[in-house]
Design a protein around this motif. Structure first.
Motif, short mmCIF file in Angstrom:
data_model
loop_
_atom_site.label_atom_id
_atom_site.label_comp_id
_atom_site.label_asym_id
_atom_site.label_seq_id
_atom_site.Cartn_x
_atom_site.Cartn_y
_atom_site.Cartn_z
N ASP A 1 -22.02 -12.30 -23.35
CA ASP A 1 -22.36 -13.47 -24.27
C ASP A 1 -21.53 -14.72 -24.08
O ASP A 1 -20.23 -14.40 -23.22
N VAL A 2 -21.63 -15.67 -24.86
CA VAL A 2 -20.82 -16.80 -24.54
C VAL A 2 -19.43 -16.65 -25.12
O VAL A 2 -18.36 -17.21 -24.35
N ARG A 3 -19.27 -15.61 -26.11
CA ARG A 3 -17.87 -15.34 -26.58
C ARG A 3 -16.99 -14.62 -25.41
O ARG A 3 -15.83 -14.76 -25.07
N ALA A 4 -17.81 -13.71 -24.88
CA ALA A 4 -17.17 -12.97 -23.82
C ALA A 4 -17.11 -14.03 -22.57
O ALA A 4 -15.80 -13.71 -21.71
N ALA A 5 -17.63 -14.97 -22.23
CA ALA A 5 -17.37 -15.89 -21.28
C ALA A 5 -16.24 -16.86 -21.56
O ALA A 5 -15.89 -17.66 -20.59
N GLY A 6 -15.85 -17.06 -22.92
CA GLY A 6 -14.90 -18.22 -23.20
C GLY A 6 -15.63 -19.35 -23.37
O GLY A 6 -14.93 -20.50 -23.37
N VAL A 7 -16.82 -19.43 -23.55
CA VAL A 7 -17.67 -20.68 -23.75
C VAL A 7 -17.32 -21.46 -25.17
O VAL A 7 -17.79 -20.70 -25.88
N LYS A 8 -16.83 -22.47 -25.29
CA LYS A 8 -16.52 -22.99 -26.49
C LYS A 8 -17.84 -23.71 -27.09
O LYS A 8 -18.03 -23.72 -28.35
N GLU A 9 -18.79 -24.16 -26.20
CA GLU A 9 -19.82 -24.96 -26.59
C GLU A 9 -21.00 -24.31 -27.35
O GLU A 9 -21.22 -23.11 -27.02
#
Length: 438
Positions: A270-278
């Motif tokens: 997910d985005v948290r695992a990917a380090g995506v802030k947006e």
């Protein structure tokens, strides 16, 4: 002398107690039992609720009852509005404190003083909360919740991550975490607080995450509700009709598919695992305007069906990809609230609705609270893994302007394909410069 004083105190106390009981003060336990019996909350063998404990708390009295076999907490919770109305059926409900009683001079006849006290006290409506832990707990509050809760910057300071302020409940300050619960349904009749909450949501997110938040807004009531935000750099677009909504949703679907393929190839969960802030918030207001059911124009119906499919896809899979769906409706029916959206939106904020059926459509079977909320703008049922009544914060236009103005862009308006094909008497390919005054 001492005997005379004590006699006067006892006599005055008896008179005061008798008069207050006649006025309906301090009689809630008996009323609750009578309301339960009159509402049919009696077992088949004729047994009724039985008082187990009464506890005085700060600002409330809690009554704990044993429920007879054969009845459930849900039976009582469905009748919550009956209990609340029953506790308020009297000539007046007054806030009588111990200090008020101490002010009464018990020498002589205290009754005229008590009458004067009651006449001068502000009328109050009693509010209750119900819970169950093996026993039925009914809290009767001495003071109502506030009818207006002004927004303040201190509310934002209490939020962390992707939390936003919602308002206050009996248990304190309420906030919602969009990373923990990505999608939300917001429902409510006209002028009951839905649009005000959406403005609070957008302003809060722009204030707290100016560089990491994006919005796609489907304002299907003509675009007026979000006019203050349309030129903020965080807002991708404000769609005002089904054609513009479909164009915006198609762009989101294409972006989602690209991100999904990337996550799958990289083994990212997910985005948290990917380090995506947006985070990209998709706000739909009013959903009934893109409901395909009942649409007679074949072309418009095709557009609306595709909009519904994309929104269902966002609700099903896009939470892990960083998309957040805020799905709003005034008219809560099975046609305006698609099943996939309802099943995947674990947060509900429901303002006053006109019928119990509409309340159950939004909140779930047997949940009729939204139909019995007081007629107070901003009062709502907030439900995630638990349910509570909240008074939502109200943000003034001046606060919105103060928050949004630093993020206003002077930029060319992107003209969509539908506008291009329907524009007459002008050359294609031009741009209109929009300069916001807000």
């Amino acid at each position: 002398m001492l005997f005379e004083i004590l006699s006067s105190l006892v006599a005055g106390g008896i008179a005061a107690t008798t008069y207050l009981k006649q006025q309906g003060v301090g009689n809630d336990k008996t009323k609750i039992e009578r309301i339960a019996a009159n509402a049919g909350l009696v077992s088949k063998d004729g047994k009724q609720i039985r008082i187990y404990r009464r506890t005085k708390g700060e600002g409330f009295t809690e009554y704990v009852f044993q429920i007879p076999l054969g009845l459930s907490f849900a039976d009582f919770e469905r009748k919550k509005h009956v209990f609340e109305d029953g506790l308020n059926i009297k000539r007046s409900t007054f806030d009588i404190s111990l200090a008020d009683l101490k002010s009464i001079n018990l020498r002589g006849n205290p009754i005229p003083q008590i009458k004067s006290l009651l006449q001068n006290k502000r009328k109050q409506r009693k509010e209750i909360e119900m819970s169950f832990d093996g026993m039925l707990k009914i809290r009767v509050y001495e003071q109502p919740m506030p009818e207006l809760l002004p927004f303040s910057d201190s509310m934002l300071s209490q939020c962390h991550g992707w939390e936003i302020p919602v308002g206050v409940s009996r248990s304190g300050f309420v906030k919602h975490d969009f990373d923990a619960t990505p999608h939300m349904i917001v429902a409510g009749a006209t002028r009951k607080g839905k649009s005000a909450f959406l403005k609070l949501l957008v302003a809060s997110l722009i204030s707290r995450h100016p560089d990491d938040v994006r919005f796609t807004i489907l304002d299907l009531k003509g675009g007026l509700a979000f006019a203050k935000f349309k030129d903020a750099r965080q807002v991708e677009c404000v769609a005002k009709n089904a054609h513009e909504a479909l164009e915006a949703l198609r762009a989101i679907r294409d972006e989602m598919n690209r991100r999904l393929e990337h996550f799958l190839d990289a083994g990212i969960e997910d985005v948290r695992a990917a380090g995506v802030k947006e985070r990209h918030f998709v706000i739909v207001d009013e959903a009934a305007q893109i409901a395909s059911a009942g649409e007679t124009d074949k072309e418009i119906k095709r557009l609306k069906v595709e909009c519904e499919h994309i929104l269902a896809e966002i609700a099903r899979v896009a939470g892990a990809l960083g998309y957040r769906l805020i799905f709003c409706t005034q008219y809560a029916t099975a046609d305006t609230l698609p099943r996939q959206v309802k099943q995947n939106a674990d947060a509900k904020l429901c303002f006053r609705l006109q019928t119990e059926i509409a309340s159950q459509v939004v909140l779930g079977e047997g949940e009729t609270d939204a139909a019995h909320l007081p007629l107070i703008p901003g009062r709502a049922v907030y439900m995630t893994d638990r349910k509570e009544i909240v008074q939502c914060a109200y943000i003034e236009d001046d606060d919105i302007k103060r928050i949004v103005t630093p993020h206003i862009n002077i930029r060319p308006r992107k003209e969509n394909d539908y506008e291009k094909s329907h524009r007459k008497g002008t050359k294609t390919g031009g741009h209109t410069l929009i300069i916001s005054e807000t």
